[in-house]
Design an enzyme around this catalytic site. Structure first.
Site, short mmCIF file in Angstrom:
data_model
loop_
_atom_site.label_atom_id
_atom_site.label_comp_id
_atom_site.label_asym_id
_atom_site.label_seq_id
_atom_site.Cartn_x
_atom_site.Cartn_y
_atom_site.Cartn_z
CD GLU A 110 46.78 43.63 41.92
OE1 GLU A 110 46.80 44.02 43.09
OE2 GLU A 110 45.94 42.83 41.50
CD GLU A 118 46.38 38.28 40.77
OE1 GLU A 118 45.49 38.79 41.49
OE2 GLU A 118 47.59 38.42 41.00
C1 GCO Z 1 45.85 41.10 44.27
C2 GCO Z 1 46.96 40.14 44.28
C3 GCO Z 1 46.63 38.79 44.81
C4 GCO Z 1 45.41 38.67 45.70
C5 GCO Z 1 44.15 38.48 44.90
C6 GCO Z 1 42.91 38.34 45.75
O1 GCO Z 1 45.24 41.28 43.24
O2 GCO Z 1 45.57 41.68 45.30
O3 GCO Z 1 47.64 40.05 43.07
O4 GCO Z 1 47.79 38.53 45.50
O5 GCO Z 1 45.54 37.63 46.57
O6 GCO Z 1 43.95 39.58 44.06
O7 GCO Z 1 42.71 39.47 46.52
#
Ligand code: GCO
Length: 457
Positions: free
Chosen positions: A167, A361
């Protein structure tokens, strides 16, 4: 595959974590200070004054954690390497003890048949590099490529899936625009340059990977691959009015297209560059950069959790948009539960690339509690996961080349500026005793993995 619940053979079922969120041991065995150590140690930055100093103490409990992964039946585990364990000051002198930690972890995963998916950068820049300008300094991209090349030489063949960045949007916009994440700058004029240097560092690392051409440990294993993980959050306009549609397009452009287009199309999207240029913001692009950023990849990972609904708000400096409150039930993060985010994000990616895709994710925070009988009944998470995995299955039926799904996250951990209070895990972490307790969702996910698909309702 004849029904709509079963997944293709070989589908990857995973869980994801990140170094700063789970490891703790922030200054152990020669680890250097990262920008997240510095940020979390700054009063007022993290809810409840929490830090990641201890987090899940995974650095000391990794064997127990790998045993949980094996018991779940995970086919892959996505985690990140803390740059400051391997190069404590971001320089060229490696720290053997830090490297050994990841070598042992990778070996243990491989010996259990759990494919490591390694993220090189999940936001924890060495503070020493931040002191020299961090991602505003083009030189940081070169340092990142050296760090990456070192790991490709050391562990390249043992890791089937390498991920350069997680990200870049968040690092650029939240680290430098809103200041909610480390290094906590509130200076929107930094955003595009930081984003550009992150993308440049990605391209340089991909070049280093191709040059190293790591070979798998066993000749039968597939060659290691490299990709990136992007945040793709579907954006919906609050109405069909031209103003709302335009505002929505800017948000989509900043969050999604600003990164997809340079990686997979022909550079930064013109409309977004113009939008930011009107505010005096420009990325620091040099000749040749876009070719490096666009080097071919092997896969794309996508993080998606919800959608946003945008309406025009001309006074908002950055996007000219405001988000409407969620249109339905939400998670403990206040994020709307919107399972179609999966299909919409995958289709958005598909507009840019035909590469194999992963959901890298997806998951939800809820206010989980340990019941009087010692169990954690997180039925809302089971419902969330079921609906989102079903959406992934529908996307495959539509012909999208989705290879795997990683739940965020293995165990409750340090949720950045929200601290330890937002529980996203399949496994409950008691942060006082470091006891792990499988939630209902962990038992449910084990069953999903075992049958390679969703159980009948
Ligand atoms: C993000 C990160 C994660 C977060 C998850 C929940 O997407 O911000 O990759 O580290 O913890 O997304 O917010």
């Amino acid at each position: 595959m004849s029904d709509n619940l079963t997944f293709p053979p070989g589908f990857i079922w995973g869980a994801a974590t990140a170094a700063y969120q789970i490891e703790g041991a922030w200054d152990t065995d020669g680890k250097g200070e990262s920008i997240w150590d510095r940020f979390a140690h700054t009063p007022g930055k993290i809810a409840g004054g929490d830090t990641g100093d201890m987090a899940c103490d995974h650095y000391h409990r990794w064997q127990e954690d790998v045993a949980h992964m094996a018991a779940l039946g995970l086919s892959s585990y996505r985690f990140s390497i803390a740059w400051t364990r391997v190069f404590p000051d971001g320089g060229a002198q490696p720290n053997q003890r830090g490297l050994d930690f990841y070598r042992r972890l990778v070996e243990a995963l491989n010996s259990r048949g759990i494919a490591p998916a390694v993220t090189l950068y999940h936001w924890d820049l060495p503070q020493a590099l931040q002191d020299r300008g961090g991602w505003l300094n083009r030189d940081t991209a070169l340092r990142f490529a050296e760090y990456a090349a070192f790991l490709f030489r050391q562990l390249g063949g043992e890791v089937p899936l390498w991920i350069t960045h997680n990200e870049p949007f968040m690092q650029a916009f939240y680290g430098h625009g809103t200041g909610e994440n480390a290094p906590g700058h509130r200076n929107p004029w930094e955003i595009l340059t930081v984003g550009h240097h992150l993308l440049l560092s990605h391209g340089l690392a991909v070049e280093a990977f191709r040059a190293a051409a790591p070979r798998p440990a066993s000749p039968a294993a597939p060659a290691p691959q490299i990709g990136i993980v992007l945040f793709i959050w579907p954006q919906h306009a609050a109405s069909d009015s031209p103003r709302d549609l335009a505002a929505n397009s800017v948000v989509d452009g900043s969050m999604n297209r600003l990164f997809l287009a340079p990686l997979f199309a022909d550079g930064y999207p013109d409309d977004i560059l113009r939008h930011f240029a009107r505010r005096g913001m420009r990325p620091a692009v040099r000749p040749g950069d876009m070719a490096i950023i666009g080097r071919p990849l092997d896969f794309l990972g996508i993080n998606t959790y919800t959608r946003l609904i945008n309406r025009a708000a001309p006074r908002d400096l950055l996007s000219g948009a405001r988000q409407l409150p969620p249109h339905g039930p939400t998670t403990a993060m206040g994020w709307e539960i919107y399972p179609d985010c999966i299909g919409e994000a995958l289709r958005k990616a598909r507009e840019y690339t035909t590469l194999p895709l992963f959901i890298a994710e997806n998951g939800a925070a809820f206010d989980d509690v340990v019941g009087p009988d010692g169990t954690v009944d997180d039925q809302p998470r089971v419902d969330y996961l079921r609906a989102h995995i079903a959406a992934a299955r529908r996307a495959i039926a539509e012909g999208i080349d989705l290879r795997g799904y990683y739940i965020w996250t293995l165990m409750d951990n340090f949720e950045w500026s929200k601290g330890l209070g937002k529980r996203f895990g399949l496994i409950y972490t008691d942060f006082t005793t470091q006891r792990r307790i499988w939630k209902r969702s962990a038992h449910w996910y084990r069953d999903v993995i075992a049958r390679n698909g969703l159980p009948q309702e």
